[in-house]
Design a protein around this motif. Structure first.
Motif, PDB file in Angstrom:
ATOM      1  N   LEU A 178       0.819  -1.208   0.000  1.00  0.00           N
ATOM      2  CA  LEU A 178       0.000   0.000   0.000  1.00  0.00           C
ATOM      3  C   LEU A 178       0.851   1.255   0.000  1.00  0.00           C
ATOM      4  CD1 LEU A 178      -2.542  -1.166   2.738  1.00  0.00           C
ATOM      5  CD2 LEU A 178      -3.019  -1.010   0.299  1.00  0.00           C
ATOM      6  N   ASP A 179       2.157   1.081   0.057  1.00  0.00           N
ATOM      7  CA  ASP A 179       3.036   2.249   0.103  1.00  0.00           C
ATOM      8  C   ASP A 179       2.919   3.048  -1.183  1.00  0.00           C
ATOM      9  OD1 ASP A 179       4.173  -0.152  -0.999  1.00  0.00           O
ATOM     10  OD2 ASP A 179       6.092   0.906  -1.206  1.00  0.00           O
ATOM     11  N   GLY A 180       2.884   4.342  -1.052  1.00  0.00           N
ATOM     12  CA  GLY A 180       2.788   5.208  -2.228  1.00  0.00           C
ATOM     13  C   GLY A 180       1.384   5.697  -2.515  1.00  0.00           C
ATOM     14  N   LEU A 181       0.368   5.139  -1.837  1.00  0.00           N
ATOM     15  CA  LEU A 181      -1.005   5.598  -2.062  1.00  0.00           C
ATOM     16  C   LEU A 181      -1.278   6.822  -1.194  1.00  0.00           C
ATOM     17  CD1 LEU A 181      -2.894   2.159  -2.177  1.00  0.00           C
ATOM     18  CD2 LEU A 181      -2.191   3.603  -4.093  1.00  0.00           C
ATOM     19  N   ASP A 182      -0.556   7.884  -1.468  1.00  0.00           N
ATOM     20  CA  ASP A 182      -0.594   9.076  -0.620  1.00  0.00           C
ATOM     21  C   ASP A 182      -1.892   9.860  -0.722  1.00  0.00           C
ATOM     22  OD1 ASP A 182       1.926   8.421   0.202  1.00  0.00           O
ATOM     23  OD2 ASP A 182       2.961   9.846  -1.117  1.00  0.00           O
ATOM     24  N   GLU A 183      -2.707   9.590  -1.748  1.00  0.00           N
ATOM     25  CA  GLU A 183      -3.981  10.286  -1.909  1.00  0.00           C
ATOM     26  C   GLU A 183      -5.154   9.479  -1.378  1.00  0.00           C
ATOM     27  OE1 GLU A 183      -4.221  13.429  -3.081  1.00  0.00           O
ATOM     28  OE2 GLU A 183      -2.023  13.413  -3.141  1.00  0.00           O
ATOM     29  N   LEU A 184      -4.910   8.259  -0.897  1.00  0.00           N
ATOM     30  CA  LEU A 184      -5.996   7.364  -0.517  1.00  0.00           C
ATOM     31  C   LEU A 184      -6.764   7.909   0.698  1.00  0.00           C
ATOM     32  CD1 LEU A 184      -7.024   4.614  -1.612  1.00  0.00           C
ATOM     33  CD2 LEU A 184      -5.866   3.543   0.324  1.00  0.00           C
ATOM     34  N   GLU A 185      -8.092   8.022   0.544  1.00  0.00           N
ATOM     35  CA  GLU A 185      -8.976   8.504   1.606  1.00  0.00           C
ATOM     36  C   GLU A 185      -9.824   7.381   2.185  1.00  0.00           C
ATOM     37  OE1 GLU A 185     -11.341  11.633  -0.003  1.00  0.00           O
ATOM     38  OE2 GLU A 185      -9.626  12.878  -0.580  1.00  0.00           O
ATOM     39  N   THR A 186     -10.189   6.406   1.342  1.00  0.00           N
ATOM     40  CA  THR A 186     -11.058   5.307   1.756  1.00  0.00           C
ATOM     41  C   THR A 186     -10.395   3.978   1.447  1.00  0.00           C
ATOM     42  OG1 THR A 186     -13.022   6.636   1.239  1.00  0.00           O
ATOM     43  CG2 THR A 186     -13.342   4.268   1.497  1.00  0.00           C
ATOM     44  N   LEU A 187     -10.308   3.118   2.450  1.00  0.00           N
ATOM     45  CA  LEU A 187      -9.790   1.761   2.254  1.00  0.00           C
ATOM     46  C   LEU A 187     -10.771   0.795   2.892  1.00  0.00           C
ATOM     47  CD1 LEU A 187      -7.742  -0.325   1.380  1.00  0.00           C
ATOM     48  CD2 LEU A 187      -6.390   0.198   3.428  1.00  0.00           C
TER      49      LEU A 187
ATOM     50  N   LYS B  85      -3.570  10.545   4.067  1.00  0.00           N
ATOM     51  CA  LYS B  85      -4.899  11.130   3.890  1.00  0.00           C
ATOM     52  C   LYS B  85      -6.024  10.141   4.185  1.00  0.00           C
ATOM     53  CE  LYS B  85      -3.481  14.663   0.551  1.00  0.00           C
ATOM     54  NZ  LYS B  85      -3.750  15.272  -0.781  1.00  0.00           N
ATOM     55  N   LEU B  86      -5.680   8.974   4.711  1.00  0.00           N
ATOM     56  CA  LEU B  86      -6.700   7.957   4.973  1.00  0.00           C
ATOM     57  C   LEU B  86      -7.677   8.449   6.037  1.00  0.00           C
ATOM     58  CD1 LEU B  86      -7.587   5.084   4.221  1.00  0.00           C
ATOM     59  CD2 LEU B  86      -6.245   4.262   6.163  1.00  0.00           C
ATOM     60  N   GLN B  87      -8.966   8.410   5.712  1.00  0.00           N
ATOM     61  CA  GLN B  87     -10.002   8.889   6.629  1.00  0.00           C
ATOM     62  C   GLN B  87     -11.027   7.817   6.970  1.00  0.00           C
ATOM     63  OE1 GLN B  87     -11.827  12.493   5.280  1.00  0.00           O
ATOM     64  NE2 GLN B  87      -9.900  13.486   4.798  1.00  0.00           N
ATOM     65  N   VAL B  88     -11.289   6.915   6.039  1.00  0.00           N
ATOM     66  CA  VAL B  88     -12.300   5.874   6.237  1.00  0.00           C
ATOM     67  C   VAL B  88     -11.626   4.517   6.084  1.00  0.00           C
ATOM     68  CG1 VAL B  88     -14.499   4.915   5.451  1.00  0.00           C
ATOM     69  CG2 VAL B  88     -14.107   7.387   5.356  1.00  0.00           C
TER      70      VAL B  88
ATOM     71  N   ASP C 242      -7.821  13.198  14.639  1.00  0.00           N
ATOM     72  CA  ASP C 242      -8.428  14.189  13.752  1.00  0.00           C
ATOM     73  C   ASP C 242      -8.388  13.762  12.286  1.00  0.00           C
ATOM     74  OD1 ASP C 242      -8.984  15.825  15.905  1.00  0.00           O
ATOM     75  OD2 ASP C 242      -7.107  16.946  15.729  1.00  0.00           O
ATOM     76  N   GLN C 243      -7.537  12.806  11.958  1.00  0.00           N
ATOM     77  CA  GLN C 243      -7.430  12.353  10.567  1.00  0.00           C
ATOM     78  C   GLN C 243      -8.567  11.414  10.199  1.00  0.00           C
ATOM     79  OE1 GLN C 243      -3.632  10.582   9.410  1.00  0.00           O
ATOM     80  NE2 GLN C 243      -4.643   9.229   7.939  1.00  0.00           N
ATOM     81  N   PHE C 244      -8.916  10.513  11.103  1.00  0.00           N
ATOM     82  CA  PHE C 244      -9.891   9.474  10.767  1.00  0.00           C
ATOM     83  C   PHE C 244     -11.318   9.948  11.027  1.00  0.00           C
ATOM     84  CE2 PHE C 244      -6.016   7.049  11.146  1.00  0.00           C
ATOM     85  CZ  PHE C 244      -6.149   6.092  10.151  1.00  0.00           C
ATOM     86  N   ARG C 245     -12.178   9.705  10.021  1.00  0.00           N
ATOM     87  CA  ARG C 245     -13.588  10.057  10.126  1.00  0.00           C
ATOM     88  C   ARG C 245     -14.429   8.849  10.543  1.00  0.00           C
ATOM     89  NH1 ARG C 245     -14.644  14.780   7.222  1.00  0.00           N
ATOM     90  NH2 ARG C 245     -12.713  15.998   7.083  1.00  0.00           N
ATOM     91  N   GLU C 246     -14.090   7.670  10.026  1.00  0.00           N
ATOM     92  CA  GLU C 246     -14.872   6.470  10.336  1.00  0.00           C
ATOM     93  C   GLU C 246     -13.982   5.240  10.251  1.00  0.00           C
ATOM     94  OE1 GLU C 246     -19.149   4.385   9.652  1.00  0.00           O
ATOM     95  OE2 GLU C 246     -18.563   5.969   8.267  1.00  0.00           O
ATOM     96  N   VAL C 247     -14.092   4.378  11.275  1.00  0.00           N
ATOM     97  CA  VAL C 247     -13.322   3.135  11.326  1.00  0.00           C
ATOM     98  C   VAL C 247     -14.263   1.987  11.656  1.00  0.00           C
ATOM     99  CG1 VAL C 247     -11.509   1.859  12.532  1.00  0.00           C
ATOM    100  CG2 VAL C 247     -11.193   4.298  12.018  1.00  0.00           C
TER     101      VAL C 247
END
Length: 474
Positions: free
Chosen positions: A229-238, A256-259, A282-287
């Protein structure tokens, strides 16, 4: 969002494009232009789906036709004037009878959605004449619920250099070509297929990827090893991370991971992920976490780890499929946003309802497979203020369940299966006026006779549930 219809200029501080899209949809709903279904299971996504009123839909389709904005091909409704396909940049196809060669009449398409009208799957053999690589302007490609020849993706997708969104959800695909991971603009990739799928260890090369949807199981890496997963610097949802098959260390480096939706199968990964979320609240919105196998939480040290996990403000869904030494006592900083909770094989000895009844936003609770091994359970008068669904399954030691008046004032659905020693339905169910359905199955005959009508005669406990509209026995 993939087509740029959601403007980044409308983003407020700390907002993502998803937040902006939610505001757009809210405004349309407030004006009665769309009907929305809220997502009560999520603390981040406000809406689960939306639809148009019939008259509004007809008006929108008419205006879209005039503006050459979108075309719908649907044989069942008569919307199948295929001669106009060449005049649109967006095409939605219901696959019942439409021939694939019509698609190729327009190589200016920006969006292509292939939708199966009936239950089951569409069959790509009706579209084998389509060379997707010729649709060079395509930005959105949705091939959902499709069965492809030899379970392989159609050729030509690797040539769609402008493609931003690709979904093969619920389709029969057993391998993702490595060439798909070379698409330079891809932002959203949905690989939640209906079979085992082999993936190249190259998804990390999609540098602009923002949303990745996987099944946590039913997949493997071609050549073995764990998914990078290294290099996915724009990833917001996984969605669908699995510590057994994916690199946990790489997960911790996604800025940028938030979800996050993750299955965790080992103690080390659980510690790393919990610490990372706590340190980046503050980074994570939902886990959403699923903990299974031996993650080391059935000990005093493990109890401390569970407490740390429940301090994560973004934790909304927790599924524990392994023994737990005990549940932490409720405190305002714990369980803050836990909406869904599943406990299975947890072997909790002390009645968990005393603690779980205090959770402020808990809406769905499942206790399965000896999650609780005690004999008595009590739901207190002020307990479970938001609970809508309650499920008991295979609580083999449970003998007595008591519900005090005022408990679970919003309960909508109740199910009781295979609780072999439970003596009777609690009296307190009579006062729950919101209860709309109850499902009872695989219970001893004596119990079943108490809760149903036999030859016109009501059982001893039937009066406790007869106010419920839908009663199902099995």
């Amino acid at each position: 969002m993939a087509e740029g219809m959601v403007s980044s200029e409308d983003k407020g501080r700390g907002e993502t494009l998803i937040n902006v899209a939610d505001r757009y949809l809210s405004e349309l709903a407030n004006r009665c232009l769309v009907q929305v279904k809220t997502d009560d299971d999520s603390i981040y996504y406000r809406f689960k789906s939306c639809r148009l009123h019939d008259l509004i839909r007809e008006l929108c389709l008419s205006m879209a036709k005039e503006e050459k904005f979108i075309k719908v091909l649907d044989m069942q409704t008569g919307e199948h004037n295929e001669s106009s396909v060449s005049n649109t940049t967006r095409l939605a196809v219901h696959l019942d009878e439409v021939r694939g060669d019509y698609i190729m009449k327009n190589q200016n398409l920006r969006s292509l959605l292939l939708l199966e009208k009936q239950q089951g799957y569409g069959y790509w053999d009706r579209f084998e004449c389509v060379n997707l690589g010729m649709l060079k302007l395509l930005k959105i490609l949705i091939l959902e619920s499709q069965e492809f020849k030899n379970k392989k993706l159609p050729e030509g997708i690797e040539k769609l250099v402008l493609l931003k969104h690709l979904s093969i959800r619920d389709s029969g695909v057993d391998e993702l070509p490595k060439s798909v991971c070379k698409l330079p603009c891809l932002q959203s990739l949905d690989l939640q297929v209906n079979c085992n799928i082999q993936l190249p260890n190259s998804i990390h090369e999609l540098r602009h990827l923002k949303h990745l949807f996987l099944h946590s199981d039913s997949r493997s890496i071609i050549g073995g090893g764990k998914m990078r997963l290294d290099g996915l610097d724009e990833l917001e949802t996984l969605n669908g991370f699995n510590s057994e098959t994916d690199e946990t260390a790489h997960l911790l480096k996604l800025p940028k991971l938030q979800v996050l939706d993750a299955d965790i199968t080992d103690h080390e990964s659980l510690c790393m992920i919990v610490d990372h979320i706590l340190n980046n609240q503050d980074q994570f919105r939902e886990v959403q976490l699923e903990i299974k196998h031996d993650c080391g939480i059935n000990s005093e040290e493990g109890s401390n780890l569970v407490r740390k996990m429940l301090m994560c403000r973004s934790l909304s869904w927790l599924k524990v499929l392994c023994p737990v030494s005990k549940l932490p006592t409720y405190e305002p900083e714990l369980y803050r946003n836990v909406v869904n909770l599943i406990l299975s094989e947890s072997n909790i000895k002390k009645d968990p309802m005393e603690i779980l009844g205090k959770l402020p936003v808990l809406q769905n609770l499942w206790l399965w497979n000896d999650a609780y091994v005690g004999k008595r359970m009590v739901c207190r008068a002020t307990g479970f203020p938001q609970l809508r669904l309650l499920s008991f399954d295979c609580l083999y030691n449970l003998e007595e369940w008591r519900v005090e008046e005022g408990a679970m004032p919003n309960l909508f659905s109740l199910s009781i299966f295979e609780c072999k020693n439970l003596e009777m339905i609690p009296d307190g169910l009579k006062s729950i006026t919101t209860l709309n359905e109850i499902l009872i199955g695989f219970m001893p005959e004596k119990f079943m006779n108490r809760v149903r009508v036999v030859k016109g005669k009501e059982g001893e406990d039937y009066h406790k549930i007869k106010h419920i509209p839908d009663i199902f026995y099995s």
